[in-house]
Design an enzyme around this catalytic site. Structure first.
Site, PDB file in Angstrom:
ATOM      1  N   ARG A 274      -8.347 -21.025   0.271  1.00  0.00           N
ATOM      2  CA  ARG A 274      -7.301 -20.422   1.106  1.00  0.00           C
ATOM      3  C   ARG A 274      -6.077 -21.327   1.061  1.00  0.00           C
ATOM      4  NH1 ARG A 274      -5.218 -20.967   6.211  1.00  0.00           N
ATOM      5  NH2 ARG A 274      -4.306 -19.065   7.084  1.00  0.00           N
TER       6      ARG A 274
ATOM      7  N   TYR B  11       0.834  -1.210   0.000  1.00  0.00           N
ATOM      8  CA  TYR B  11       0.000   0.000   0.000  1.00  0.00           C
ATOM      9  C   TYR B  11       0.864   1.254   0.000  1.00  0.00           C
ATOM     10  CZ  TYR B  11       0.910   1.199   4.899  1.00  0.00           C
ATOM     11  OH  TYR B  11       1.516   1.578   6.069  1.00  0.00           O
TER      12      TYR B  11
ATOM     13  N   LEU C  44      11.144   1.487   7.166  1.00  0.00           N
ATOM     14  CA  LEU C  44      10.567   1.808   5.865  1.00  0.00           C
ATOM     15  C   LEU C  44      11.343   2.977   5.251  1.00  0.00           C
ATOM     16  CD1 LEU C  44       7.978   1.120   4.094  1.00  0.00           C
ATOM     17  CD2 LEU C  44       7.157   3.334   4.906  1.00  0.00           C
TER      18      LEU C  44
ATOM     19  N   ARG D 124       8.036   3.384  -5.131  1.00  0.00           N
ATOM     20  CA  ARG D 124       8.197   2.486  -3.975  1.00  0.00           C
ATOM     21  C   ARG D 124       7.152   1.372  -4.021  1.00  0.00           C
ATOM     22  NH1 ARG D 124       7.791   5.032   1.964  1.00  0.00           N
ATOM     23  NH2 ARG D 124       5.636   5.313   1.300  1.00  0.00           N
TER      24      ARG D 124
ATOM     25  N   GLU E 290      12.465   2.965  14.033  1.00  0.00           N
ATOM     26  CA  GLU E 290      11.558   4.024  13.591  1.00  0.00           C
ATOM     27  C   GLU E 290      10.377   4.033  14.548  1.00  0.00           C
ATOM     28  OE1 GLU E 290      10.045   3.132   9.643  1.00  0.00           O
ATOM     29  OE2 GLU E 290       9.592   1.062  10.182  1.00  0.00           O
TER      30      GLU E 290
ATOM     31  N   LYS F 175       6.537  -2.103   2.193  1.00  0.00           N
ATOM     32  CA  LYS F 175       5.337  -1.438   2.730  1.00  0.00           C
ATOM     33  C   LYS F 175       4.131  -2.367   2.562  1.00  0.00           C
ATOM     34  CE  LYS F 175       3.343   3.223   2.949  1.00  0.00           C
ATOM     35  NZ  LYS F 175       3.419   3.358   4.395  1.00  0.00           N
TER      36      LYS F 175
ATOM     37  N   HIS G 288      -1.635 -20.990   1.227  1.00  0.00           N
ATOM     38  CA  HIS G 288      -0.527 -20.055   1.431  1.00  0.00           C
ATOM     39  C   HIS G 288       0.242 -19.761   0.147  1.00  0.00           C
ATOM     40  CE1 HIS G 288      -1.443 -20.883   5.570  1.00  0.00           C
ATOM     41  NE2 HIS G 288      -0.490 -20.065   6.005  1.00  0.00           N
TER      42      HIS G 288
HETATM   43  N1  PDD Z   1       2.951   5.441   7.363  1.00  0.00           N
HETATM   44  N2  PDD Z   1       7.601   4.099   8.780  1.00  0.00           N
HETATM   45  C1  PDD Z   1       6.452   3.411   8.832  1.00  0.00           C
HETATM   46  C2  PDD Z   1       6.418   2.126   9.589  1.00  0.00           C
HETATM   47  C3  PDD Z   1       5.299   3.899   8.184  1.00  0.00           C
HETATM   48  O1  PDD Z   1       4.159   3.201   8.217  1.00  0.00           O
HETATM   49  C4  PDD Z   1       5.371   5.142   7.504  1.00  0.00           C
HETATM   50  C5  PDD Z   1       4.189   5.703   6.789  1.00  0.00           C
HETATM   51  C6  PDD Z   1       6.590   5.835   7.484  1.00  0.00           C
HETATM   52  C7  PDD Z   1       6.761   7.138   6.750  1.00  0.00           C
HETATM   53  O2  PDD Z   1       6.744   6.933   5.361  1.00  0.00           O
HETATM   54  P1  PDD Z   1       6.278   8.083   4.352  1.00  0.00           P
HETATM   55  O3  PDD Z   1       7.075   9.282   4.668  1.00  0.00           O
HETATM   56  O4  PDD Z   1       6.567   7.523   3.019  1.00  0.00           O
HETATM   57  O5  PDD Z   1       4.811   8.327   4.597  1.00  0.00           O
HETATM   58  C8  PDD Z   1       7.689   5.272   8.119  1.00  0.00           C
HETATM   59  C9  PDD Z   1       1.788   5.716   6.551  1.00  0.00           C
HETATM   60  C10 PDD Z   1       1.547   7.167   6.322  1.00  0.00           C
HETATM   61  C11 PDD Z   1       0.585   4.945   7.065  1.00  0.00           C
HETATM   62  O6  PDD Z   1       0.743   3.758   7.281  1.00  0.00           O
HETATM   63  O7  PDD Z   1      -0.508   5.507   7.171  1.00  0.00           O
END
Ligand code: PDD
Length: 288
Positions: free
Chosen positions: A102, A32, A208, A51, A184, A151, A104
């Site tokens: 279902r 996403y 991320l 990305r 993070e 992501k 895997h």
């Molecule tokens: N979150 N780290 C994580 C774990 C994240 O889920 C996000 C973003 C970021 C920042 O990434 P970016 O600058 O590309 O938004 C870092 C989004 C916004 C969310 O899950 O809603």
């Protein structure tokens, strides 16, 4: 009622339907993005789409939309939601698709499910100390998986950490690995400032590669007036930092004023944040 996009069709969000056998629903098997648009102007659109394309390739979801096709789709969705008059986030979700059972193993001959919708986001922060939103965080050991650079829509690990912060009355939860190094936040990248230098953890499988992070680093380097380093950050450094920030597409760069109930510095927004935020704000629409 906002207009959503689902598998080639624009429709009211409340009418969007997917099968319970969709692998996004059963396994969190998808990728996403969240992309901000301020009155129709996107921030980091191309890096966000790139990305996502990279993430889809990493988990072998075959989605044949080109970067240009994605751009057109998202711009159309923004237009259908009167995006020129509002600040909107676009949520883009591509799952592996709907199987008949279902199982895997990755199914063959299944088309990905593509779902996008918009939601209101707040105004960008004013570069004015008195009006800027501040955040408090808690800290905990990072118990997510070892592929945090992807992501993935499988966000339970992040959601559980976010909830730890939320349940203790905080806005986020900063995470550290078994070596006591900052990774993070549950939904944000993280930074410290010490003696005027901005420091943020290096990119690896523990974090991320945030698009906001990229824009911050590029714009700070281009401006040249503040030093910025990508390196390992220990939790001791976090607790002794002059300033601590978080960043994401929805929060932009946000100052943390308290960690586990203890003030960061003097507990107020710091001067380096103010300067960095101004630099980021001036650069964000032109970064690509
Ligand atoms: N979150 N780290 C994580 C774990 C994240 O889920 C996000 C973003 C970021 C920042 O990434 P970016 O600058 O590309 O938004 C870092 C989004 C916004 C969310 O899950 O809603």
């Amino acid at each position: 009622m906002s207009t959503a996009y689902l598998n080639g069709e624009y429709l009211p969000l409340a009418e969007a339907r997917i099968s319970p056998l969709d692998r996004g629903f059963l396994f969190g098997d998808g990728i996403y993005e969240v992309i901000p648009y301020y009155c129709g102007q996107s921030v980091g659109l191309i890096p966000h789409i790139q990305r996502m394309i990279d993430g889809l390739a990493a988990i072998e979801i075959k989605c044949d939309k080109s970067l240009q096709e994605w751009t057109i789709l998202l711009d159309d969705l923004i237009a259908k939601n009167q995006g020129s008059k509002h600040n909107l986030g676009v949520y883009v979700h591509v799952s592996r698709g709907t199987d008949t059972i279902r199982n895997h193993a990755y199914p063959v001959d299944v088309s990905p499910t593509i779902f996008c919708f918009t939601f209101e986001i707040k105004e960008p922060e004013p570069v004015d100390r008195s009006n800027a939103a501040t955040y408090t965080v808690t800290t905990t050991q990072d118990l997510r998986w070892k592929r945090c650079h992807i992501k993935s829509t499988a966000l339970l690990g992040n959601v559980m950490h976010y909830q730890q912060g939320h349940a203790s009355g905080n806005s986020e939860c900063l995470l550290y690995n078994t070596d006591n190094e900052l990774t993070e936040g549950s939904s944000v990248n993280a930074y410290i400032v010490k003696d005027g230098v901005i420091i943020t953890p290096v990119l690896d499988n523990q974090i991320l590669p945030g698009i906001t992070r990229r824009i911050i680093i590029d714009s700070i380097i281009a401006d040249g007036s503040i030093k910025i380093e990508e390196r390992t950050v220990t939790m001791d450094e976090v607790h002794n930092a002059d300033e601590v920030w978080i960043s994401s597409s929805s929060k932009e760069i946000a100052p943390i004023v308290q960690i586990d109930g203890v003030n960061v510095g003097d507990g107020k927004i710091g001067p380096v944040w103010e300067k960095a935020f101004a630099i980021y704000t001036a650069a964000k629409f032109t970064h690509s």
